[in-house]
Structure formats: structure tokens, C-alpha cells
Write an enzyme that holds these catalytic residues in place. Structure first.
Site, PDB file in Angstrom:
ATOM      1  N   GLU A   1       1.113  -1.300   0.001  1.00  0.00           N
ATOM      2  CA  GLU A   1       0.041   0.020   0.287  1.00  0.00           C
ATOM      3  C   GLU A   1       0.777   1.341  -0.058  1.00  0.00           C
ATOM      4  O   GLU A   1       1.450   1.431   1.003  1.00  0.00           O
ATOM      5  CB  GLU A   1      -0.911   0.155   1.334  1.00  0.00           C
TER       6      GLU A   1
ATOM      7  N   CYS B   1      -2.265   9.114   2.613  1.00  0.00           N
ATOM      8  CA  CYS B   1      -1.962   8.609   1.264  1.00  0.00           C
ATOM      9  C   CYS B   1      -3.011   8.956   0.265  1.00  0.00           C
ATOM     10  O   CYS B   1      -2.851   9.073  -0.982  1.00  0.00           O
ATOM     11  CB  CYS B   1      -1.837   7.217   1.488  1.00  0.00           C
TER      12      CYS B   1
HETATM   13  P1  NDP Z   1       8.334   4.999   4.227  1.00  0.00           P
HETATM   14  O1  NDP Z   1       8.605   4.325   2.765  1.00  0.00           O
HETATM   15  O2  NDP Z   1       9.642   5.932   4.526  1.00  0.00           O
HETATM   16  O3  NDP Z   1       8.651   3.761   5.320  1.00  0.00           O
HETATM   17  C1  NDP Z   1       7.566   3.352   5.480  1.00  0.00           C
HETATM   18  C2  NDP Z   1       7.865   1.917   6.453  1.00  0.00           C
HETATM   19  O4  NDP Z   1       9.125   1.189   5.758  1.00  0.00           O
HETATM   20  C3  NDP Z   1       8.579   2.510   7.816  1.00  0.00           C
HETATM   21  O5  NDP Z   1       8.130   1.632   8.699  1.00  0.00           O
HETATM   22  C4  NDP Z   1      10.001   2.352   7.445  1.00  0.00           C
HETATM   23  O6  NDP Z   1      10.962   2.351   8.630  1.00  0.00           O
HETATM   24  C5  NDP Z   1      10.142   1.019   6.681  1.00  0.00           C
HETATM   25  N1  NDP Z   1      11.307   0.976   5.786  1.00  0.00           N
HETATM   26  C6  NDP Z   1      12.272   1.932   5.325  1.00  0.00           C
HETATM   27  N2  NDP Z   1      13.142   1.256   4.791  1.00  0.00           N
HETATM   28  C7  NDP Z   1      12.835   0.028   4.611  1.00  0.00           C
HETATM   29  C8  NDP Z   1      13.451  -1.091   4.094  1.00  0.00           C
HETATM   30  N3  NDP Z   1      14.642  -0.953   3.233  1.00  0.00           N
HETATM   31  N4  NDP Z   1      13.026  -2.127   4.200  1.00  0.00           N
HETATM   32  C9  NDP Z   1      11.785  -2.392   4.950  1.00  0.00           C
HETATM   33  N5  NDP Z   1      11.296  -1.641   5.551  1.00  0.00           N
HETATM   34  C10 NDP Z   1      11.611  -0.189   5.418  1.00  0.00           C
HETATM   35  O7  NDP Z   1       7.042   5.775   4.364  1.00  0.00           O
HETATM   36  P2  NDP Z   1       6.515   6.807   5.312  1.00  0.00           P
HETATM   37  O8  NDP Z   1       6.735   5.963   7.057  1.00  0.00           O
HETATM   38  O9  NDP Z   1       7.345   8.076   5.262  1.00  0.00           O
HETATM   39  O10 NDP Z   1       5.026   6.785   5.050  1.00  0.00           O
HETATM   40  C11 NDP Z   1       4.633   7.851   4.225  1.00  0.00           C
HETATM   41  C12 NDP Z   1       4.206   6.839   2.926  1.00  0.00           C
HETATM   42  O11 NDP Z   1       3.430   6.039   3.171  1.00  0.00           O
HETATM   43  C13 NDP Z   1       3.786   7.804   1.864  1.00  0.00           C
HETATM   44  O12 NDP Z   1       4.285   7.799   0.581  1.00  0.00           O
HETATM   45  C14 NDP Z   1       2.243   7.653   1.799  1.00  0.00           C
HETATM   46  O13 NDP Z   1       1.700   8.065   0.856  1.00  0.00           O
HETATM   47  C15 NDP Z   1       1.981   6.223   2.197  1.00  0.00           C
HETATM   48  N6  NDP Z   1       1.040   5.687   2.883  1.00  0.00           N
HETATM   49  C16 NDP Z   1       0.277   4.842   2.169  1.00  0.00           C
HETATM   50  C17 NDP Z   1      -0.835   4.220   2.662  1.00  0.00           C
HETATM   51  C18 NDP Z   1      -1.758   3.541   1.758  1.00  0.00           C
HETATM   52  O14 NDP Z   1      -2.446   2.832   2.308  1.00  0.00           O
HETATM   53  N7  NDP Z   1      -1.586   3.424   0.577  1.00  0.00           N
HETATM   54  C19 NDP Z   1      -1.459   4.692   3.761  1.00  0.00           C
HETATM   55  C20 NDP Z   1      -0.363   5.494   4.522  1.00  0.00           C
HETATM   56  C21 NDP Z   1       0.683   5.991   3.910  1.00  0.00           C
HETATM   57  P3  NDP Z   1      11.486   3.845   9.251  1.00  0.00           P
HETATM   58  O15 NDP Z   1      10.361   4.534   9.387  1.00  0.00           O
HETATM   59  O16 NDP Z   1      11.968   3.291  10.501  1.00  0.00           O
HETATM   60  O17 NDP Z   1      12.490   4.168   8.235  1.00  0.00           O
END
Ligand code: NDP
Length: 494
Positions: free
Chosen positions: A240, A274
Site C-alpha cells: 500500500e 496517502c
Molecule cells: P516509508 O516508505 O519511508 O516507510 C514505511 C515503512 O517502511 C517504515 O516503517 C520504514 O521504517 C520502513 N522501511 C524503510 N526502509 C525500509 C527497507 N529498506 N525495508 C523495509 N522497511 C523499510 O514511508 P513513510 O513512513 O514516510 O510513510 C509515508 C508514505 O506512506 C507516503 O508515501 C504515503 O502515501 C504512504 N502511505 C500509504 C498508505 C496506503 O494505504 N496506500 C497509507 C499511509 C501512508 P522507518 O520509518 O523506521 O524508516
């Protein structure tokens, strides 16, 4: 401003984005610790999967009760970690409760065994299909809705009979810890829902720790890394991701309602949704009138870190520079600021911003901004609106105000559409949630969301020996001739 610094090499700290106060310190779990959690989850999952749907449903209902009774406390944690207003955090929790109730109640109906038609050639069989849990699901969550979004996966995965290892965003580990602790109160026997904390490397470790499925919510860029990490073990993934949602306003729309909805879609949660709208396409006949109403409504919403502010600060520090760049490059390309603008950015507080006359190739139109900004563009007609709305790699959601709404929804390339309302579909638990293209694949919520966390098992039982023995080396030329005849009879006329 939020600062994430390692307190010790193996720990990180979390600060309130509004006040800068230290609000927590959490371990950076190593790959070995994540693997251990997954091993514990495997044992817990076997026990959990052995319970009936009803027994699991009762535990999920009790979890829901704890969340409802202690909502104010949980909202406090969300507020401290994300900066969002307390009332918005309460709303987020309220919406989550509906999903917990739906998943618990509907899992037996959606995933329980059901009969399937056999067809003429297999009439001597009884066919059934049932759904089995994967085992251990790794859930990687974002920070923007740190309860609603991960629980959209966790609740459905648990209801389907899986154990879950949850890695929240490094910005919101306290919210994740609260949820896991609350679930542990109602399921004390085994660690069915566990928490691992850390940064992206902990998330990456979870992908390679032997989980049976990953539910990822976050940015498109990270989803690609997660998919690559899942590839060697063929670990399935539901992704997502982000969006660049549009609001379409037709000439026959209720402009007051459309302006109110567009303001909310663009500015709520400081634009960090999102499914937040970032673009508005308005029929040229009502463009000026709509724009005036939108600016009036959005102009009344104030961003800040004080209790009276309707929008909180930008949670992720580095996002402020992206928002500023999108505004400034839009202006440099000929766009105009009619509300807010980069001059009104103070620290990590961004005031609602509305841009007009922005070229369609500007980053404000093509990239996810994730801030309280909207571009508003006049279009000849709704065909042009649809064409522009679809001119993005993303395909998450859309909002339409038009008497032809249902028809326009069919033309939009995205996973969800709100007609004459805003953010409506995620509030209906029976509706699947998810997108296409750069917005990801797979679904959470609804029946599809339950099936996402289970695999189908088909069973065909022979009730009596068929007169025509087909799957035997003793098959005769007479049988072959008969099969050819039946084949022609059944399918030849088409
Ligand atoms: P990120 O992609 O930065 O992070 C998402 C999660 O992935 C975090 O827990 C992060 O950890 C983790 N992560 C980071 N790098 C890795 C990796 N290499 N391998 C596995 N996990 C990893 O997104 P954000 O947290 O900044 O969230 C915002 C984004 O989420 C926006 O693009 C938004 O549109 C999207 N979103 C989508 C939704 C949907 O349902 N479609 C709903 C809500 C948000 P850490 O934070 O610790 O780096």
C-alpha cells in the site's frame, strides 16, 4: 522539530514534532532479534490458528474494547509522536474500531469453507474451497496514521488466523508498542502480536526473517526495496503505497460541498494522507466560483503545534523541504499562490497552500507532496479532467463531484473513488482498500483484505466412480471418442 538520533548505538529516540520534547527511547532490533521474534511468532501462530474463528473473534472484540476504553491515552501517544491534533487522533482510533469489529465478525463467512460448482464432467465430485492462514505475517507501517493504517493489515491478518510481527515507523514506535501491549492483555497466552522497532534496516531484516507474507504500507520507493528483499524467498507482499489523488469538480456540482471536501482532502492531517488530494480539476464554468469557496474554507484552517490548531506540524522534518520545493518550482514555472505559500512555512509548520496556473509537468502536479497543498486547474470538461487525473503513475484514490459521478469513476484509473463525499471509502470496512500502478497492489479491508492474509485451499472429493474413467492408463479409445463428442456438444457451438 522531530529528531531521530541514536541515543546509544542500539537505541533511538523519538521527539514530539511540535514541542521537540523527548517522548521515547526504543531499541534498534538486530536481524537476529527479528528472526527470534519470527520464530516465537511461528509457535504462537500455530496456537492462534488452532482456535476457532469465533474464539479469535472474541479476542479481537476484547482488543477493540480496550482500544475504545483507553482511546484518550492512545490518542495522546499518537499526538506526541506525530504532532497531529488530539481530536484527529481520536477520529483515527474510532475508524479503526469499525474495522476490528468487521474483520472479527466476517472472517468465518469470508474464509470458512464453501461449496464450489463442479461442472458436468466432474459431477461425481463434491468441491469445496477454504482459506488457510499464511502463518506469520510481517507488518511494516508508516507514521502518518500509526493506528488506522497498520491495523488495517494487522486486524485482518489476525482475524484470518496469522501471528503478526509488527515493525512501526521509527517515528511512531510508541504507538506500535501501545497497540502490542494492549493486544497482549487480551491474548496473554502466546506472543501472537509482537513488536520490533528500529529504522529501515529493521524493516529490511523483517522481510528476510522467514515470515510468510509482508504487509507493507509506505512510500513507493521503499516498497520497491521491500519487494526486492522478498524476492529471494518468494515471500508474498501486499504493498500500500503513496498517491497523487485528484478531486474532479463538474459544472453541475454542489460547489459548497465540493470546496469543503477538497479542503479536507488536501489539508487534513496536514496533507500527510496517502489518499489526500493534491490536485483539483474543475470545470471552467464554475472554476472561479469554486476557487473562491475553497480558498475561504482552507484559509480558516490553521496549522500549528498549539491545541487550537486544526493542522499539526509536518511530522517528518525532511518532508518540509520537499513541500517547499514543490511550491517554489510551481511558482517558478508560472504558477501562482492564492493561499499560503512557502513564505508561510515556519519550522515544520506549513500553512494550507493553494496553487493555480501550475503546469502539469511541475513536481507539484507529478510527485507526491505529502503536505497541505493543492493545485487547482480549470478544465474544458470532465473528459479532460479524467485524462489529467489519470496522467500519473500513481493510482490510489479520487474524489468526484458530478451528476455523472458513477460513470466518471469507471473511467478513472485508481483503486478507490469517493463520490460527493470525502475520505468515505476507508470508513466502510466492507470495501477493499488499495491502489494500482505506483500506489501498489493487493488489498486491505473488506473480504479482499481478509483473503489477502490467507491462501485458498481447494478440495475435490469423489462421491462415486464416474462412468467415464479419464485419468487412468486403462482409458480406452471408446472413452476418447466419447470425450470428443461431449466436448463438441458442450463447447462446439460457440
Ligand atoms: P516509508 O516508505 O519511508 O516507510 C514505511 C515503512 O517502511 C517504515 O516503517 C520504514 O521504517 C520502513 N522501511 C524503510 N526502509 C525500509 C527497507 N529498506 N525495508 C523495509 N522497511 C523499510 O514511508 P513513510 O513512513 O514516510 O510513510 C509515508 C508514505 O506512506 C507516503 O508515501 C504515503 O502515501 C504512504 N502511505 C500509504 C498508505 C496506503 O494505504 N496506500 C497509507 C499511509 C501512508 P522507518 O520509518 O523506521 O524508516
Amino acid at each position: 522539530m522531530t529528531t531521530i538520533q541514536p541515543a546509544r548505538a542500539s537505541e533511538f529516540t523519538v521527539h514530539d514534532p511540535g514541542s521537540g520534547d523527548l517522548v521515547g527511547q526504543y531499541p534498534v532490533h538486530t536481524a537476529a532479534q527479528v528472526r527470534d521474534a519470527v520464530e516465537r511468532a511461528r509457535v504462537a501462530g500455530a496456537w492462534w490458528a488452532g482456535l476457532s474463528y469465533q474464539a479469535r473473534g472474541q479476542r479481537l472484540d476484547r482488543f477493540r474494547g480496550v482500544l475504545a476504553r483507553r482511546a484518550a491515552q492512545l490518542a495522546g501517544v499518537i499526538h506526541d509522536e506525530t504532532g497531529k491534533p488530539h481530536s484527529d487522533a481520536m477520529l483515527e482510533i474510532a475508524l479503526t474500531l469499525d474495522h476490528l469489529a468487521w474483520a472479527a465478525k466476517n472472517a468465518p463467512k469470508v474464509l470458512g469453507p464453501r461449496r464450489a460448482r463442479t461442472g458436468l464432467m466432474m459431477a461425481n465430485h463434491v468441491a469445496t474451497v477454504g482459506y488457510k492462514p499464511y502463518g506469520v505475517v510481517g507488518v511494516i507501517g508508516p507514521w502518518n496514521y500509526p493506528v488506522f493504517t497498520p491495523l488495517g493489515s494487522i486486524a485482518y491478518a489476525l482475524a484470518a488466523g496469522n501471528a503478526v510481527v509488527f515493525k512501526p515507523s521509527e517515528l511512531t514506535p510508541g504507538t506500535g508498542a501501545w497497540l502490542v501491549e494492549a493486544f497482549g492483555q487480551v491474548v496473554p497466552e502466546h506472543p501472537v502480536l509482537q513488536l520490533v522497532t528500529g529504522d529501515g534496516s529493521t524493516g529490511a531484516a523483517l522481510c528476510g526473517a522467514g515470515v510468510d507474507k509482508i504487509a507493507f504500507t509506505g512510500s513507493t520507493a521503499t516498497a520497491k526495496k521491500v519487494m526486492a528483499a522478498c524476492a529471494p524467498t518468494l515471500t508474498p507482499l501486499v504493498a500500500e503505497c503513496g498517491g497523487k489523488d485528484a478531486v474532479l469538480v463538474d459544472a453541475d456540482a454542489d460547489l459548497d460541498a465540493a470546496a469543503d471536501a477538497a479542503a479536507w482532502a488536501g489539508m487534513a492531517n496536514a496533507g500527510q494522507s496517502c489518499i489526500g488530494a493534491e490536485r483539483v480539476y474543475v470545470h471552467e464554468r464554475v472554476y472561479e466560483s469554486f476557487l473562491g469557496k475553497l480558498v475561504t474554507i482552507a484559509g480558516k484552517a490553521r496549522a500549528g503545534s498549539d491545541p487550537g490548531a486544526q493542522l499539526g506540524p509536518i511530522t517528518l522534518d525532511r518532508q518540509v523541504e520537499i513541500i517547499r520545493r514543490h511550491i517554489d518550482t510551481a511558482v517558478a514555472a508560472g504558477g501562482r499562490v492564492v493561499l499560503g505559500g512557502s513564505d508561510t512555512i515556519s519550522g515544520n509548520v506549513v500553512q494550507p497552500t493553494i496553487l493555480v496556473d501550475v503546469p502539469e509537468d511541475a513536481p507539484a502536479v507529478t510527485e507526491e507532496t505529502f503536505g497541505p497543498t493543492l493545485t487547482v486547474t480549470a478544465v474544458r470538461d470532465m473528459d479532460e479532467a479524467v485524462e489529467l487525473a489519470n496522467a500519473t503513475g500513481y493510482g490510489l484514490g479520487a474524489t468526484v463531484f458530478s451528476r455523472r459521478g458513477r460513470q466518471l469513476a469507471g473511467l478513472l484509473r485508481c483503486g478507490m473513488v469517493a463520490l460527493d463525499s470525502v475520505f468515505s471509502y476507508p470508513r466502510i470496512p466492507s470495501l477493499p482498500f488499495g491502489g494500482c500502478g505506483d500506489s501498489g497492489f493487493g488489498r486491505i479491508h473488506g473480504p479482499d483484505g481478509l483473503r489477502e492474509f490467507a491462501y485458498a485451499q481447494s478440495v475435490a472429493r469423489q462421491r462415486f466412480t464416474a462412468p467415464l474413467a479419464l485419468t487412468t492408463f486403462a482409458r480406452t479409445p471408446k472413452t476418447d471418442a466419447l470425450v470428443a463428442k461431449v466436448m463438441t456438444l458442450l463447447h462446439g457451438r460457440h
